[in-house]
Design a protein around this motif. Structure first.
Motif, short mmCIF file in Angstrom:
data_model
loop_
_atom_site.label_atom_id
_atom_site.label_comp_id
_atom_site.label_asym_id
_atom_site.label_seq_id
_atom_site.Cartn_x
_atom_site.Cartn_y
_atom_site.Cartn_z
N LEU A 189 -8.52 -2.13 6.55
CA LEU A 189 -8.51 -2.41 5.02
C LEU A 189 -7.54 -1.81 4.04
N ALA A 227 -4.49 -1.48 5.44
CA ALA A 227 -3.24 -2.17 5.91
C ALA A 227 -3.39 -3.56 5.42
N SER A 228 -4.73 -3.98 4.95
CA SER A 228 -4.53 -5.57 4.57
C SER A 228 -4.63 -5.50 2.96
N ASP A 229 -4.51 -4.20 2.28
CA ASP A 229 -4.33 -4.04 0.80
C ASP A 229 -5.54 -4.57 0.21
N TYR A 230 -6.81 -4.40 1.02
CA TYR A 230 -8.28 -4.40 0.45
C TYR A 230 -8.24 -3.21 -0.43
N LYS A 242 -7.52 -0.76 -3.24
CA LYS A 242 -6.62 -0.34 -4.15
C LYS A 242 -6.71 1.08 -4.46
#
Lengths: 234, 234
Positions: free
Chosen positions: A183, A185-188, A190
């Motif tokens: 998450l 690495a996927s910019d989920y 913040k």
């Protein structure tokens, strides 16, 4: 005991249900269609059809039985006769089977059992169908009755599957960590809500009621995904 | 839900049993005989046949259901899937009906449900038939299942409140699709085992006992991950 059955397919269906639930003695009174042995829907129940006995009267057919139960929708029945729901009837029938033969009578597709037939019965049984549409297909009515009568036997015969091993907290935490990694690495995730998201993911994983095998399976998937995300970053 | 049913008489018999026991929503997947509306054995059940819906895939047919139960003789089943006896299954189904739709799947007369069909099921149910002859006639199997599921209603209305909303099959299928997408992008899925992996992932997702909120949460995460994998590919 089938009384005045018209459709050979129904006789076959009855035989099949008997075979499914472990009953063997089929008797026919005044069978309309003598070629019932050809009934095709009786998959795997030919032994029951072969051994079926034919009678000309209900009295003869139930002669060696010490309990005779008639099936009815209850619509036109004579109120003088005791009637039980199928659920209440089944244990009575089972109890009786320990000490004697029990006959369960089913009438013809069109008219059910006649008053004369019912007079041979000790009491009556009714399958709890809707009042607006009480009349069942013959093969289905027999199947439901035999299922219910065989019920006690099922309770003993049931094979409970080996209870499965639940995932350990260690496994769940490994899952949590790898999912968080993916998450991130996927910019989920913040930055300003990172702590809260971590908490949520950890709780979510614990709500999944995973067993040990599934936890490993899911971990393998997430690892592969996380690795793929990283390799493409670099 | 009837999958790949061949005999229109069976469809009629199923509709009749539904009417007998107070069920109304019949769905057909890939019905072999489109003239099922003519099924003659459905005495008094024409309203159910009229309202029956047709689908081309199991996924579509169970889309709005939050519990999908497959019926099986248990002979060739995949041991990874939970299986309950009908007696144990019925109260679970009734409880679930308070909070969402339940689909009960019946396979074709010849082969039952395929592995692909079973992958859409949360768990399986087995009617306790004899091991020597487990396979029932379709109409009879449906009648027995509906009789058992309707049993509580006979005993008195259910009072259990809906605790939480379960994830629907549509949500679970969306989750499955996105997870498969991410796994494909990460080379977790190998071409020669793709179908088997798809099946396994579909079953895994259904074993997670997700509620509607958690399903959305997980879907959001997986979408972000899948998108990230794709954007880095391109």
């Amino acid at each position: 005991v089938l009384v005045s059955t018209r459709n050979p397919l129904n006789i076959g269906a009855v035989a099949r249900a008997m075979s499914n639930f472990g009953f063997s003695k089929l008797r026919l009174v005044n069978a309309y269609e003598p070629s019932f042995r050809e009934a095709r829907s009786a998959v795997g129940a030919s032994h029951i059809l072969q051994a079926a006995e034919e009678f000309t009267t209900v009295a003869d057919a139930v002669g060696d039985c010490s309990l005779v139960v008639g099936t009815t929708t209850g619509r036109d029945r004579d109120v003088s006769q005791r009637m039980e729901s199928l659920e209440a009837a089944a244990p009575l029938i089972r109890k009786h089977l320990a000490g004697g033969n029990v006959a369960v009578l089913f009438g013809s597709e069109k008219r059910g059992l006649s008053n004369e037939d019912l007079a041979h019965c000790h009491w009556l049984v009714r399958i709890p169908t809707r009042e607006e549409h009480p009349s069942m297909n013959l093969g289905q009515a027999v199947a439901v009755c035999l299922y219910e009568i065989a019920r006690a036997e099922n309770l003993g015969r049931l094979t409970t599957p080996a209870s499965e091993t639940h995932a350990t907290s260690e496994q769940l935490e490994r899952l949590t960590v790898v999912l968080l990694e993916a998450l991130r690495a996927s910019d989920y995730i913040k930055p300003h809500t990172e702590a809260a998201t971590e908490d949520n993911v950890r709780r979510l994983i614990r709500r999944l009621t995973l067993n040990a095998d599934d936890a490993e399976l899911l971990l393998g998937m997430l690892r592969k995904i996380a690795r793929s995300l990283h390799s493409e970053e670099g």
